[in-house]
Scaffold this active site. Sequence first.
Site, PDB file in Angstrom:
ATOM      1  N   ARG A   1      -8.588  -4.461   2.762  1.00 23.83           N
ATOM      2  CA  ARG A   1      -8.613  -5.559   1.780  1.00 23.83           C
ATOM      3  C   ARG A   1      -9.020  -6.829   2.519  1.00 23.83           C
ATOM      4  O   ARG A   1      -8.227  -7.398   3.257  1.00 23.83           O
ATOM      5  CB  ARG A   1      -7.205  -5.702   1.169  1.00 23.83           C
ATOM      6  CG  ARG A   1      -7.169  -6.465  -0.138  1.00 23.83           C
ATOM      7  CD  ARG A   1      -5.743  -6.811  -0.505  1.00 23.83           C
ATOM      8  NE  ARG A   1      -5.288  -7.951   0.252  1.00 23.83           N
ATOM      9  CZ  ARG A   1      -4.017  -8.190   0.598  1.00 23.83           C
ATOM     10  NH1 ARG A   1      -3.065  -7.350   0.265  1.00 23.83           N
ATOM     11  NH2 ARG A   1      -3.701  -9.263   1.279  1.00 23.83           N
TER      12      ARG A   1
ATOM     13  N   HIS B   1      -4.441 -10.522  -1.822  1.00 25.48           N
ATOM     14  CA  HIS B   1      -4.085  -9.429  -2.748  1.00 25.48           C
ATOM     15  C   HIS B   1      -4.626  -9.722  -4.148  1.00 25.48           C
ATOM     16  O   HIS B   1      -5.274  -8.884  -4.771  1.00 25.48           O
ATOM     17  CB  HIS B   1      -2.561  -9.275  -2.766  1.00 25.48           C
ATOM     18  CG  HIS B   1      -2.062  -8.433  -3.891  1.00 25.48           C
ATOM     19  ND1 HIS B   1      -2.254  -7.069  -3.930  1.00 25.48           N
ATOM     20  CD2 HIS B   1      -1.394  -8.750  -5.029  1.00 25.48           C
ATOM     21  CE1 HIS B   1      -1.717  -6.587  -5.054  1.00 25.48           C
ATOM     22  NE2 HIS B   1      -1.200  -7.588  -5.735  1.00 25.48           N
TER      23      HIS B   1
ATOM     24  N   TYR C   1       0.661 -14.229   6.046  1.00 27.95           N
ATOM     25  CA  TYR C   1       1.333 -13.047   6.607  1.00 27.95           C
ATOM     26  C   TYR C   1       0.449 -12.119   7.428  1.00 27.95           C
ATOM     27  O   TYR C   1       0.910 -11.113   7.914  1.00 27.95           O
ATOM     28  CB  TYR C   1       2.043 -12.250   5.502  1.00 27.95           C
ATOM     29  CG  TYR C   1       1.137 -11.843   4.337  1.00 27.95           C
ATOM     30  CD1 TYR C   1       0.271 -10.757   4.448  1.00 27.95           C
ATOM     31  CD2 TYR C   1       1.151 -12.553   3.148  1.00 27.95           C
ATOM     32  CE1 TYR C   1      -0.549 -10.380   3.403  1.00 27.95           C
ATOM     33  CE2 TYR C   1       0.335 -12.188   2.083  1.00 27.95           C
ATOM     34  CZ  TYR C   1      -0.510 -11.106   2.216  1.00 27.95           C
ATOM     35  OH  TYR C   1      -1.324 -10.744   1.177  1.00 27.95           O
TER      36      TYR C   1
HETATM   37  C1  LIG Z   1       6.124  -0.878 -10.758  1.00 29.52           C
HETATM   38  C2  LIG Z   1       5.604  -2.099 -10.083  1.00 29.52           C
HETATM   39  N1  LIG Z   1       6.300  -2.628  -9.048  1.00 29.52           N
HETATM   40  C3  LIG Z   1       5.837  -3.731  -8.422  1.00 29.52           C
HETATM   41  C4  LIG Z   1       4.676  -4.327  -8.835  1.00 29.52           C
HETATM   42  C5  LIG Z   1       4.153  -5.574  -8.123  1.00 29.52           C
HETATM   43  N2  LIG Z   1       2.967  -5.217  -7.329  1.00 29.52           N
HETATM   44  C6  LIG Z   1       1.730  -5.513  -7.774  1.00 29.52           C
HETATM   45  S1  LIG Z   1       0.540  -5.011  -6.716  1.00 29.52           S
HETATM   46  C7  LIG Z   1       1.678  -4.408  -5.612  1.00 29.52           C
HETATM   47  C8  LIG Z   1       1.240  -3.797  -4.316  1.00 29.52           C
HETATM   48  C9  LIG Z   1       0.449  -2.549  -4.485  1.00 29.52           C
HETATM   49  O1  LIG Z   1      -0.193  -2.215  -3.281  1.00 29.52           O
HETATM   50  P1  LIG Z   1      -1.127  -0.985  -3.176  1.00 29.52           P
HETATM   51  O2  LIG Z   1      -0.575   0.174  -3.934  1.00 29.52           O
HETATM   52  O3  LIG Z   1      -1.431  -0.762  -1.752  1.00 29.52           O
HETATM   53  O4  LIG Z   1      -2.444  -1.428  -3.977  1.00 29.52           O
HETATM   54  P2  LIG Z   1      -3.442  -2.631  -3.624  1.00 29.52           P
HETATM   55  O5  LIG Z   1      -2.996  -3.796  -4.445  1.00 29.52           O
HETATM   56  O6  LIG Z   1      -3.372  -2.903  -2.175  1.00 29.52           O
HETATM   57  O7  LIG Z   1      -4.797  -2.170  -4.039  1.00 29.52           O
HETATM   58  C10 LIG Z   1       2.975  -4.604  -6.098  1.00 29.52           C
HETATM   59  C11 LIG Z   1       4.195  -4.208  -5.385  1.00 29.52           C
HETATM   60  C12 LIG Z   1       3.986  -3.742  -9.920  1.00 29.52           C
HETATM   61  N3  LIG Z   1       2.818  -4.225 -10.352  1.00 29.52           N
HETATM   62  N4  LIG Z   1       4.464  -2.619 -10.513  1.00 29.52           N
END
Ligand SMILES: Cc1ncc(C[n+]2csc(CCOP(=O)(O)OP(=O)(O)O)c2C)c(N)n1
Length: 366
Positions: free
Chosen positions: A255, A259, A268
Site C-alpha cells: 500500500r 489506508h 506510523y
Molecule cells: C468488521 C470490521 N472491523 C473493523 C473495520 C475497520 N477497518 C476498516 S479497514 C481495516 C483494515 C483492513 O486491512 P486489510 O484487510 O489488510 O485491508 P486493506 O485495507 O489493507 O486493503 C479495518 C480494521 C471494518 N471496516 N470492519
Amino acid sequence: MCQVTQRNTPYCFLDAQGQNLVPLPADISLDWLRAAYRHMVLIRALDKKVVALQRTGQMRTYPSCLGQEAVGVGIGLALQENDIFVPYYRDQATLYLRGVTLTQIMQVWGGDERGHLFSGHAQRDLPLCIPIATQMTHAAGVAVALKSRAEPHAALVTCGDGATSKGDFSEALNLAGLWQLPLVSVINNNQWAISVPLTMQTAAATLAQKAVAAGMEGVRVDGNDVVAVYHAVDLALKKARSGKGPTLIEAVSYRLTDHTTADDATRYRDLKQVNDAWEREPIKRLQTWLHEQDAWDPAQETGLLEEVRAQVDAAVAAYLALPPQAPDEFLQYMFASMTTPLSAQQQYQHTRFAVDGSKTQPQGAQ
Ligand SMILES: Cc1ncc(C[n+]2csc(CCOP(=O)(O)OP(=O)(O)O)c2C)c(N)n1
Ligand SMILES: [Mg+2]
C-alpha cells in the site's frame, strides 16, 4: 491438493527491474501486455483524481489503490462474463474491468448507493464490502449456489491481509474446501491493515499457507507483476469452473499511500520502507519491459496520458453533474417492502432534510 506453491518466494514473470525471469505464458501477447499497462495507468489516474476530489470536499472517505493496480487488473482480465465477483473496497481496477463505469465508482465513494446498480459483466456481482471479511462468507454462499445449480462458472472474492485474521475468512475457506466449491479467494497482501503491519497480524510465514488447513491449494504470487496475478487467477478460475475445487491466492503487493483519505500513514510507518516499495511498484516494471521490447515509446506514453486524463475528466464531470440521491432512498433497498420502523425513519427523513443539490459532504472515517 493441500500444497502451497512457491512457499515463501512469490512467483513472478517480470521482476522489479522489468526483467523477464521465465518465459511469459503462451496466452500473453504484446497486445495483452499493452492493454494491461493502459488499464493500470488509467486506474492510477482515476485514483489520483478521486483523492484530489476528496481533498476539495467533493468526495467522501476514499481508499486509494495506489501500488495495487496489478492485483486488480490481473483479476479483472482473468474473470469471465458469467463468473461472479465479490469485491472488497480496494477493487477499483477489477470493477472497471467488469464494466462498472469510472463515474459509478466515484458515485459509490461519494456516498451514493446508486453507483452499485451494476450492469454488463458485473450484473450478478456483489456490491463492494466495507465490513472486513464478511464478503468471504457471502462468496462461499454464491459458490454453493453455483455448484448446486451446476453452473460452469466460478465466484471470486478479494480481501486484505488484515481480513485473514477474522473468523469469517477461516469459516468461508473451511466450507469451500470441505464442499469443494468453485471459489477463488484472492488476498491483496498490501502489508498493512491501517496501522497494523503484517508482522503484528500473524505468526504464519505466508498467508497462502492458510489454504492448507482448509484442504485446498494455496498460491503465493507477486502482486506487482500483472502477468503473474493474471496467470495464477486464470488457472484457479479454470480449475473452479471445471469442478476441481477452490484455491487461495496471496498476491503480495504494497500500500503505497494512506489506508484511506481519513488516515495519515506518516504517523506510523517508516518512509524508507515506502520508498523501497516504490522500487517494486507494478506500472514501472511493465513500462520498462515494454520499452526494452521496443513495444512502447515515449510518444505512445504521452498519448496514453492524454487519453486517460480526458477519460477521467469526463467521468468526474459526469459524477459532479449527477442529481443527488433523495435522502430517504437508501432505506428502500433493505427489504422488498418497507417495515414499520423503516417507514417511520423514511417519514423522518422526508420532514427533516431537504435535498440541496450540493456534492459537498461531511467527512466520515472508516
Ligand atoms: C468488521 C470490521 N472491523 C473493523 C473495520 C475497520 N477497518 C476498516 S479497514 C481495516 C483494515 C483492513 O486491512 P486489510 O484487510 O489488510 O485491508 P486493506 O485495507 O489493507 O486493503 C479495518 C480494521 C471494518 N471496516 N470492519
Ligand atoms: Mg492490508
